[in-house]
Design a protein around this motif. Structure first.
Motif, PDB file in Angstrom:
ATOM      1  N   ALA A  61     -14.874  -8.828  20.442  1.00 56.83           N
ATOM      2  CA  ALA A  61     -14.647 -10.215  20.834  1.00 56.83           C
ATOM      3  C   ALA A  61     -13.160 -10.532  20.741  1.00 56.83           C
ATOM      4  N   ALA A  62     -12.759 -11.579  21.376  1.00 56.27           N
ATOM      5  CA  ALA A  62     -11.341 -11.919  21.444  1.00 56.27           C
ATOM      6  C   ALA A  62     -10.734 -12.123  20.063  1.00 56.27           C
ATOM      7  N   GLY A  63     -11.492 -12.687  19.102  1.00 55.90           N
ATOM      8  CA  GLY A  63     -10.973 -12.972  17.774  1.00 55.90           C
ATOM      9  C   GLY A  63     -10.930 -11.768  16.861  1.00 55.90           C
ATOM     10  N   GLU A  64     -11.682 -10.709  17.174  1.00 54.49           N
ATOM     11  CA  GLU A  64     -11.742  -9.534  16.302  1.00 54.49           C
ATOM     12  C   GLU A  64     -10.537  -8.626  16.529  1.00 54.49           C
ATOM     13  N   GLN A  65     -10.143  -7.963  15.475  1.00 51.96           N
ATOM     14  CA  GLN A  65      -9.075  -6.975  15.581  1.00 51.96           C
ATOM     15  C   GLN A  65      -9.677  -5.595  15.391  1.00 51.96           C
ATOM     16  N   LEU A  66      -9.162  -4.643  16.125  1.00 56.53           N
ATOM     17  CA  LEU A  66      -9.677  -3.285  15.976  1.00 56.53           C
ATOM     18  C   LEU A  66      -9.273  -2.690  14.633  1.00 56.53           C
ATOM     19  N   HIS A  67      -8.041  -2.883  14.259  1.00 51.86           N
ATOM     20  CA  HIS A  67      -7.542  -2.342  13.000  1.00 51.86           C
ATOM     21  C   HIS A  67      -7.079  -3.508  12.147  1.00 51.86           C
ATOM     22  N   LYS A  68      -7.880  -3.889  11.184  1.00 51.20           N
ATOM     23  CA  LYS A  68      -7.518  -5.005  10.314  1.00 51.20           C
ATOM     24  C   LYS A  68      -6.526  -4.509   9.276  1.00 51.20           C
ATOM     25  N   PRO A  69      -5.454  -5.247   9.062  1.00 50.68           N
ATOM     26  CA  PRO A  69      -4.468  -4.810   8.070  1.00 50.68           C
ATOM     27  C   PRO A  69      -5.051  -4.892   6.664  1.00 50.68           C
ATOM     28  N   GLN A  70      -4.683  -3.927   5.840  1.00 46.91           N
ATOM     29  CA  GLN A  70      -5.152  -3.890   4.460  1.00 46.91           C
ATOM     30  C   GLN A  70      -3.945  -3.834   3.540  1.00 46.91           C
ATOM     31  N   THR A  71      -4.049  -4.499   2.404  1.00 46.74           N
ATOM     32  CA  THR A  71      -2.987  -4.481   1.418  1.00 46.74           C
ATOM     33  C   THR A  71      -3.474  -3.696   0.206  1.00 46.74           C
ATOM     34  N   ILE A  72      -2.649  -2.798  -0.256  1.00 44.00           N
ATOM     35  CA  ILE A  72      -2.973  -2.014  -1.445  1.00 44.00           C
ATOM     36  C   ILE A  72      -2.088  -2.524  -2.573  1.00 44.00           C
ATOM     37  N   ASP A  73      -2.714  -2.980  -3.652  1.00 40.35           N
ATOM     38  CA  ASP A  73      -1.983  -3.506  -4.799  1.00 40.35           C
ATOM     39  C   ASP A  73      -1.938  -2.414  -5.868  1.00 40.35           C
ATOM     40  N   ALA A  74      -0.734  -1.964  -6.205  1.00 42.28           N
ATOM     41  CA  ALA A  74      -0.589  -0.909  -7.199  1.00 42.28           C
ATOM     42  C   ALA A  74       0.645  -1.182  -8.035  1.00 42.28           C
ATOM     43  N   GLN A  75       0.672  -0.572  -9.214  1.00 45.33           N
ATOM     44  CA  GLN A  75       1.819  -0.732 -10.092  1.00 45.33           C
ATOM     45  C   GLN A  75       2.279   0.656 -10.518  1.00 45.33           C
ATOM     46  N   ALA A  76       3.559   0.897 -10.363  1.00 41.67           N
ATOM     47  CA  ALA A  76       4.116   2.198 -10.722  1.00 41.67           C
ATOM     48  C   ALA A  76       4.308   2.270 -12.226  1.00 41.67           C
ATOM     49  N   GLN A  77       4.011   3.424 -12.807  1.00 37.04           N
ATOM     50  CA  GLN A  77       4.195   3.620 -14.236  1.00 37.04           C
ATOM     51  C   GLN A  77       5.034   4.872 -14.435  1.00 37.04           C
ATOM     52  N   ARG A  78       5.868   4.831 -15.444  1.00 36.55           N
ATOM     53  CA  ARG A  78       6.724   5.962 -15.745  1.00 36.55           C
ATOM     54  C   ARG A  78       5.981   6.918 -16.668  1.00 36.55           C
ATOM     55  N   VAL A  79       5.995   8.187 -16.324  1.00 33.72           N
ATOM     56  CA  VAL A  79       5.342   9.201 -17.140  1.00 33.72           C
ATOM     57  C   VAL A  79       6.438  10.014 -17.813  1.00 33.72           C
ATOM     58  N   GLU A  80       6.392  10.047 -19.122  1.00 34.60           N
ATOM     59  CA  GLU A  80       7.399  10.799 -19.863  1.00 34.60           C
ATOM     60  C   GLU A  80       6.892  12.215 -20.081  1.00 34.60           C
ATOM     61  N   GLU A  81       7.779  13.154 -19.867  1.00 35.67           N
ATOM     62  CA  GLU A  81       7.435  14.545 -20.052  1.00 35.67           C
ATOM     63  C   GLU A  81       7.586  14.905 -21.535  1.00 35.67           C
TER      64      GLU A  81
END
Length: 86
Positions: A61-81
């Motif tokens: 339909a005119a209002g539908e999108q084929l590829h809906k945008p998605q947001t990924i929420d992530a937080q980077a963490q530092r890994v100490e060796e």
């Protein structure tokens, strides 16, 4: 005239015949012909083996999108060796 002069092509042909010989050139020509025939046969076979294409799905339909945008929420963490004990 350059490379397209017929005299240059005659000289090149004579050099090729002297280097490779007529028997080897004859075999090369027949091998090349068989390769082309095999390629054509494979291309025709692949086209014939394809299944019928499924019916097309209804257009969205005119209002539908084929590829809906998605947001990924992530937080980077530092890994100490771990400290190396050398």
């Amino acid at each position: 005239m350059g490379i397209f002069d017929w005299k240059h092509w005659v000289v090149i042909l004579i050099v090729v015949v002297l280097v490779f010989g007529t028997k080897r050139l004859k075999n090369l020509g027949s091998d090349l012909g068989e390769t082309i025939k095999g390629f054509r046969k494979a291309m025709n076979t692949e086209e014939g083996d394809k299944p019928a294409e499924p019916q097309q799905q209804a257009a969205p339909a005119a209002g539908e999108q084929l590829h809906k945008p998605q947001t990924i929420d992530a937080q980077a963490q530092r890994v100490e060796e771990p400290a190396r004990k050398d």
